[in-house]
Each structure stands twice: as structure tokens, then as C-alpha cells.
Scaffold this active site. Structure first.
Site, PDB file in Angstrom:
ATOM      1  N   GLY A 236      25.277  -0.391   0.868  1.00  0.00           N
ATOM      2  CA  GLY A 236      25.018  -1.830   0.866  1.00  0.00           C
ATOM      3  C   GLY A 236      25.645  -2.592   2.009  1.00  0.00           C
ATOM      4  O   GLY A 236      25.468  -3.807   2.098  1.00  0.00           O
ATOM      5  N   PRO A 279      26.278   4.632   2.817  1.00  0.00           N
ATOM      6  CA  PRO A 279      25.577   3.672   3.673  1.00  0.00           C
ATOM      7  C   PRO A 279      24.215   4.185   4.142  1.00  0.00           C
ATOM      8  O   PRO A 279      24.080   5.356   4.495  1.00  0.00           O
ATOM      9  CB  PRO A 279      26.527   3.518   4.874  1.00  0.00           C
ATOM     10  CG  PRO A 279      27.333   4.766   4.889  1.00  0.00           C
ATOM     11  CD  PRO A 279      27.354   5.345   3.508  1.00  0.00           C
ATOM     12  N   GLY A 280      23.233   3.319   4.112  1.00  0.00           N
ATOM     13  CA  GLY A 280      21.923   3.644   4.663  1.00  0.00           C
ATOM     14  C   GLY A 280      21.657   2.734   5.850  1.00  0.00           C
ATOM     15  O   GLY A 280      21.728   3.124   7.009  1.00  0.00           O
ATOM     16  N   ARG A 318       9.360  -6.140   5.059  1.00  0.00           N
ATOM     17  CA  ARG A 318      10.592  -6.833   4.674  1.00  0.00           C
ATOM     18  C   ARG A 318      10.535  -8.367   4.790  1.00  0.00           C
ATOM     19  O   ARG A 318      11.063  -9.048   3.918  1.00  0.00           O
ATOM     20  CB  ARG A 318      11.800  -6.267   5.442  1.00  0.00           C
ATOM     21  CG  ARG A 318      11.985  -4.746   5.205  1.00  0.00           C
ATOM     22  CD  ARG A 318      13.343  -4.237   5.626  1.00  0.00           C
ATOM     23  NE  ARG A 318      14.387  -4.799   4.801  1.00  0.00           N
ATOM     24  CZ  ARG A 318      15.170  -5.783   5.156  1.00  0.00           C
ATOM     25  NH1 ARG A 318      15.059  -6.316   6.366  1.00  0.00           N
ATOM     26  NH2 ARG A 318      16.075  -6.250   4.333  1.00  0.00           N
ATOM     27  N   TYR A 322      11.433  -9.878   1.293  1.00  0.00           N
ATOM     28  CA  TYR A 322      12.802 -10.408   1.134  1.00  0.00           C
ATOM     29  C   TYR A 322      13.080 -11.582   2.049  1.00  0.00           C
ATOM     30  O   TYR A 322      14.244 -11.939   2.252  1.00  0.00           O
ATOM     31  CB  TYR A 322      13.855  -9.332   1.456  1.00  0.00           C
ATOM     32  CG  TYR A 322      13.564  -7.955   0.927  1.00  0.00           C
ATOM     33  CD1 TYR A 322      13.589  -7.698  -0.438  1.00  0.00           C
ATOM     34  CD2 TYR A 322      13.274  -6.903   1.793  1.00  0.00           C
ATOM     35  CE1 TYR A 322      13.324  -6.421  -0.917  1.00  0.00           C
ATOM     36  CE2 TYR A 322      13.015  -5.628   1.322  1.00  0.00           C
ATOM     37  CZ  TYR A 322      13.041  -5.401  -0.040  1.00  0.00           C
ATOM     38  OH  TYR A 322      12.785  -4.145  -0.509  1.00  0.00           O
ATOM     39  N   CYS A 349      -4.697  -8.330   6.102  1.00  0.00           N
ATOM     40  CA  CYS A 349      -5.461  -9.434   5.513  1.00  0.00           C
ATOM     41  C   CYS A 349      -4.629 -10.155   4.466  1.00  0.00           C
ATOM     42  O   CYS A 349      -4.927 -10.093   3.263  1.00  0.00           O
ATOM     43  CB  CYS A 349      -6.734  -8.892   4.904  1.00  0.00           C
ATOM     44  SG  CYS A 349      -7.967  -8.615   6.140  1.00  0.00           S
ATOM     45  N   GLU A 350      -3.582 -10.769   4.891  1.00  0.00           N
ATOM     46  CA  GLU A 350      -2.668 -11.491   4.005  1.00  0.00           C
ATOM     47  C   GLU A 350      -2.100 -12.652   4.803  1.00  0.00           C
ATOM     48  O   GLU A 350      -1.560 -12.442   5.896  1.00  0.00           O
ATOM     49  CB  GLU A 350      -1.466 -10.605   3.617  1.00  0.00           C
ATOM     50  CG  GLU A 350      -1.775  -9.367   2.843  1.00  0.00           C
ATOM     51  CD  GLU A 350      -1.981  -9.616   1.372  1.00  0.00           C
ATOM     52  OE1 GLU A 350      -1.402 -10.567   0.824  1.00  0.00           O
ATOM     53  OE2 GLU A 350      -2.749  -8.844   0.771  1.00  0.00           O
TER      54      GLU A 350
HETATM   55  N1  LLP Z   1      23.257   3.987  -2.737  1.00  0.00           N
HETATM   56  C1  LLP Z   1      22.389   3.627  -3.691  1.00  0.00           C
HETATM   57  C2  LLP Z   1      22.580   4.140  -5.036  1.00  0.00           C
HETATM   58  C3  LLP Z   1      21.314   2.785  -3.383  1.00  0.00           C
HETATM   59  O1  LLP Z   1      20.473   2.434  -4.336  1.00  0.00           O
HETATM   60  C4  LLP Z   1      21.147   2.318  -2.055  1.00  0.00           C
HETATM   61  C5  LLP Z   1      20.029   1.433  -1.702  1.00  0.00           C
HETATM   62  C6  LLP Z   1      22.063   2.736  -1.078  1.00  0.00           C
HETATM   63  C7  LLP Z   1      23.117   3.566  -1.457  1.00  0.00           C
HETATM   64  C8  LLP Z   1      21.974   2.324   0.363  1.00  0.00           C
HETATM   65  O2  LLP Z   1      22.044   0.951   0.539  1.00  0.00           O
HETATM   66  P1  LLP Z   1      22.173   0.386   2.047  1.00  0.00           P
HETATM   67  O3  LLP Z   1      23.489   0.889   2.607  1.00  0.00           O
HETATM   68  O4  LLP Z   1      21.032   0.915   2.817  1.00  0.00           O
HETATM   69  O5  LLP Z   1      22.114  -1.077   1.883  1.00  0.00           O
HETATM   70  N2  LLP Z   1      14.325  -1.997   0.515  1.00  0.00           N
HETATM   71  C9  LLP Z   1      15.455  -2.887   0.568  1.00  0.00           C
HETATM   72  C10 LLP Z   1      16.752  -2.172   0.327  1.00  0.00           C
HETATM   73  C11 LLP Z   1      16.777  -1.412  -0.977  1.00  0.00           C
HETATM   74  C12 LLP Z   1      18.067  -0.652  -1.154  1.00  0.00           C
HETATM   75  C13 LLP Z   1      17.957   0.302  -2.280  1.00  0.00           C
HETATM   76  N3  LLP Z   1      19.138   1.047  -2.521  1.00  0.00           N
HETATM   77  C14 LLP Z   1      15.464  -3.604   1.914  1.00  0.00           C
HETATM   78  O6  LLP Z   1      14.563  -3.371   2.720  1.00  0.00           O
HETATM   79  O7  LLP Z   1      16.317  -4.450   2.162  1.00  0.00           O
END
Ligand code: LLP
Length: 425
Positions: A236, A279-280, A318, A322, A349-350
Site C-alpha cells: 500500500g 509492496p506492489g 485508473r 479511482y 466508446c465512453e
Molecule cells: N498486499 C495485499 C494483500 C494486497 O491486496 C495488495 C493490493 C498489495 C499487497 C499491494 O498493494 P500496493 O503496494 O500495490 O498498493 N487496482 C488498484 C489497487 C488495488 C490494490 C489491491 N491490493 C489501483 O489501481 O489503485
């Protein structure tokens, strides 16, 4: 004078010509840099700690190889992500399997493949995992995902730690689930997990959650003698990356959290657990740039100028989902005065397919110019769709002047690959 935008040693306009647009471009060195920052500033500094890259942000075979090489673990959230990781020869013991509704079959595969951790998201899952492990004569290591009832400041669709969240086990059910997990033969309860949401720009919600979870850990030790070995604080960590700003270092998030975990453990006389992060976005978002070719330019008298690109919400949903904000430059017209303000829209088409509002660009913007949208590395490729039968773009890695194609552009025939006629043709 050449005024093209360069990225990791590559001319982006030349890349657009070579591979076509829309095109996802990722700096391999930047991804590696982020992984190495995690290694240096987190894993090496805090003994026993782990980092799992959250694959949902951006997952391809090549990305998996980088994560593996960089020594991180991987968070997968479906049988499909797990399949990809295994195909990429990612070591299963470094994988954590998440999801609020894993199927029985997915759990069986995870157990069979000796996935390192399964994060349990609901009470019924422990029986399914226990049974799957029992049938294979194995013991599955699990974490319980707790909903810590912490509201992080982020878009409501990406908030997950609040009371009422669809994710995790409610706090008051934790003692029961711990007791039950401890009674099952084929489970090895290692500890707890929480994830507060995504794009969180402040470390303080993590501190709040640590306060909640360490109290839970202390109560469980007192009531059942259960000692938590592992604590996974999720992902997150937010990124900035709008215009010229860069994201906070990983230490901004992890240092105060580690300090608090230590302080609370010493207050409750608990042994320090091994701490994991997931982290993603923080790893890949800023590494990604999407290139588009500009098509129609429509000035509405008394209103905005719409500039259409050859992609849109199909490759980046996104902004529509969001209200996410992006920044862009005209890659073939860098350094020119920006005296025109436009609205960048996609070709879907949106009416909601608006990528960027109020973007300043050079006044001689023309069809055929290349637009580079920054900070698109996370949740763009992974959330892309074929809406309007648009083929998904190719993905190219750039690395100190070299470009490497890692995902081919979809073809029109790819779009039909699984379809069947019902009448003879
Ligand atoms: N761990 C868990 C259990 C998660 O559900 C997630 C993200 C992460 C780690 C990684 O979160 P990050 O570090 O990437 O924030 N589609 C949305 C984000 C959805 C995130 C879902 N879970 C967007 O485009 O903002």
C-alpha cells in the site's frame, strides 16, 4: 537539435516507431533499483524481515524473473498468478498466496506446490487448507489476515483495513480462528497479516494497525500461549510521481513501523516477530511510461480541446475507476513552451474515458505526435481489458540504452482465439 524524450537510455519516439503504440515501457533499472532499496533499507537492516512483491500491480514472466533475481518474494492472489509464477520458475517457498475467495482447487495447487505461506482471509478457509494438506501428507504454513479496523486515507475502492471491509477476519473472531487453527493437525499457524489499502501516502495508519495487532498478539499469548512468529504488514505504500516529484523512500514507511513494533513488543514482553511487507505499486509504478500516438484534436468553441490517443481506459482504467491523476509530455516536442491546455481522452466508446484533464502542451501539437504518460507501471497492464475489441499493448523493458520486448502486442486474431461459431461457416 533533438528534442525527443529519453528513458533509461532509450529514445521513446524511436521505441514508439519500432513497436507501435499504445506501448507500455518499463525501466528495468528503476525496478531493480527499487528492489535493491528494499533489500538495503529493509531486509538487511531488520533481521528476519521479508518482502513480497505484490504481483497484482504488474506481473509478467520477465517481471517474475527480475523479482526472483533481486531476492524478493512474491504475493500472488489467484491460480492464474500462481501459474505464471511457477512457469517463471519462481521458488514456491518464496510465494505468499492471498485472496478473499480462493477456490478449493487453487488451494490444492498451492499446497501441492509447497507455496511458502497461505494468507487465510475467512474462517472456512482453514478447514479447506487443512484438508488439502492432510490429503497430500503435508503441513501448510498459514497467516491469518486480520481486519485491524484502521481507516487509511485513500480512495474508498482501494481501502481494505476498515471495519466492514470485505477482506480479512474481523477482530473479535480472531481468538476463535487461532484456537481452531492450532487444533488442526495439518496447519502451521505462523502469525498475522493486515493490509490497509493501496496508495497510502502516510506511515501513520500502519502505526495504528500495529498498535491493534500487537495487543491481539499479547492477548493470544496470555490466553492460549500462542506466540506470533510472523507479522506481515501488507503493501500500500503510495507513490507521488506527478510531474517532477518522486516517491518517498521505503524507509519513510518501514522505519517508524519497525520502531513501533519493537516498542510494543517490548511493552508486552513479546518476542519480536519476523516482519514482512508486500509492496506492489511502490516498486513498479514510476518505472512505467505509456506511449500513445495522438489522433483527433477537437477544439470545442467555448469549451475544452479534446486530444484523443490510440488507447485509453482499456489500457489504463485508473482515472475512470479511482479518479487517478496522471501527467504527460509530448515525447517528440520536449523543451518547447507549453502554451496550450488540453484534455487527453481515450478512444473507447465512453464519455468517462478521460485520461488527463488540463494538460499543458506545446501549441503546435499535431496528430501523429507521441504522448508519454508517466507513472503507469502499476495497475495499468494488469488491469487492461479488451473493451471495444482493442488488443492489449505490447510491453517493452528498457535498460541503459537497450530495449527488450517482454510481452507482444495482441493481434485481432488473439481477440477471437477462444470464440466459437454456432452456425456452419
Ligand atoms: N498486499 C495485499 C494483500 C494486497 O491486496 C495488495 C493490493 C498489495 C499487497 C499491494 O498493494 P500496493 O503496494 O500495490 O498498493 N487496482 C488498484 C489497487 C488495488 C490494490 C489491491 N491490493 C489501483 O489501481 O489503485
Amino acid at each position: 537539435m533533438k528534442t525527443n524524450l529519453c528513458y533509461d537510455g532509450c529514445d521513446l519516439v524511436e521505441l514508439a516507431l519500432k513497436y507501435g503504440t499504445p506501448l507500455y515501457v518499463f525501466s528495468k533499472s528503476m525496478i531493480e533499483g527499487r528492489c535493491s532499496e528494499i533489500r538495503e533499507q529493509f531486509i538487511k537492516r531488520y533481521g528476519g524481515s521479508h518482502a513480497y512483491y505484490a504481483g497484482k500491480a504488474f506481473l509478467t514472466l520477465a517481471m517474475c524473473q527480475i523479482v526472483e533475481k533481486e531476492g524478493l518474494g512474491l504475493d500472488v492472489v489467484s491460480g492464474g498468478e500462481l501459474h505464471l509464477a511457477l512457469k517463471a520458475h519462481f521458488p514456491p517457498e518464496r510465494i505468499i498466496f492471498h485472496g478473499n475467495n480462493k477456490t478449493r482447487q487453487e488451494i490444492e495447487i498451492a499446497v501441492d506446490q509447497d507455496v511458502g505461506r497461505i494468507a487465510v482471509d475467512w474462517e472456512g478457509e482453514i478447514d479447506i487448507i487443512d484438508k488439502a494438506a492432510g490429503l497430500k501428507g503435508k503441513r501448510a504454513s498459514i497467516l491469518l489476515r486480520v481486519t485491524p479496523e484502521v481507516e487509511a486515507l485513500t480512495h474508498k475502492y482501494i481501502r481494505t483495513g476498515h471495519r466492514g471491509s470485505k477482506f480479512g477476519i474481523p477482530l473479535e473472531r480472531i481468538p476463535y480462528v487461532v484456537k481452531k487453527s492450532l487444533s488442526l493437525q495439518n496447519l502451521n499457524l505462523m502469525g498475522f497479516h493486515f493490509h490497509l489499502g493501496s496508495q497510502i501516502e502516510d506511515y501513520r495508519p500502519y502505526i495504528e494497525a500495529v498498535d491493534v495487532i500487537t495487543k491481539v498478539m499479547s492477548d493470544l499469548r496470555d490466553d492460549f500461549g500462542f506466540v506470533t512468529k510472523e507479522l506481515d504488514i501488507g503493501g500500500g505504500f503510495g507513490v507521488e510521481g506527478f510531474e517532477k516529484t518522486t516517491s518517498k523512500p521505503i524507509s519513510y514507511f518501514v522505519d517508524p513501523v519497525m520502531e513501533r513494533i519493537k516498542a510494543r513488543c517490548s511493552e508486552f514482553e513479546l518476542p519480536m516477530p519476523s516482519v514482512a511487507i508486500e509492496p506492489g505499486r511502490w516498486i513498479v509504478s514510476e518505472a512505467g511510461i505509456t506511449l500513445y500516438t495522438i489522433g483527433s484534436i477537437k477544439k470545442i468553441p467555448g469549451s475544452v480541446t479534446y486530444v484523443s490517443v490510440d488507447g485509453g481506459m482499456s489500457d489504463n482504467p485508473r482515472p475512470a475507476l479511482y479518479d487517478a491523476k496522471y501527467y504527460a509530455e509530448v515525447a517528440n516536442k520536449m523543451g518547447r513552451p507549453k502554451d496550450k491546455v488540453i484534455t487527453v481522452v481515450g478512444r473507447c466508446c465512453e464519455s468517462g474515458d478521460i485520461l488527463i484533464e488540463d494538460l499543458a502542451v506545446p501549441s503546435d501539437l499535431k496528430p501523429g505526435d507521441i504522448l508519454a504518460v508517466f507513472n503507469t507501471g502499476a495497475y495499468n497492464y494488469s488491469m487492461a481489458s479488451n473493451y471495444n475489441m482493442l488488443p492489449k499493448p505490447a510491453v517493452v523493458f528498457v535498460d541503459k540504452g537497450k530495449d527488450i520486448l517482454v510481452v507482444e502486442r495482441e493481434t485481432y486474431d488473439d481477440l477471437l482465439a477462444k470464440q466459437k461459431f454456432i452456425f456452419n461457416v
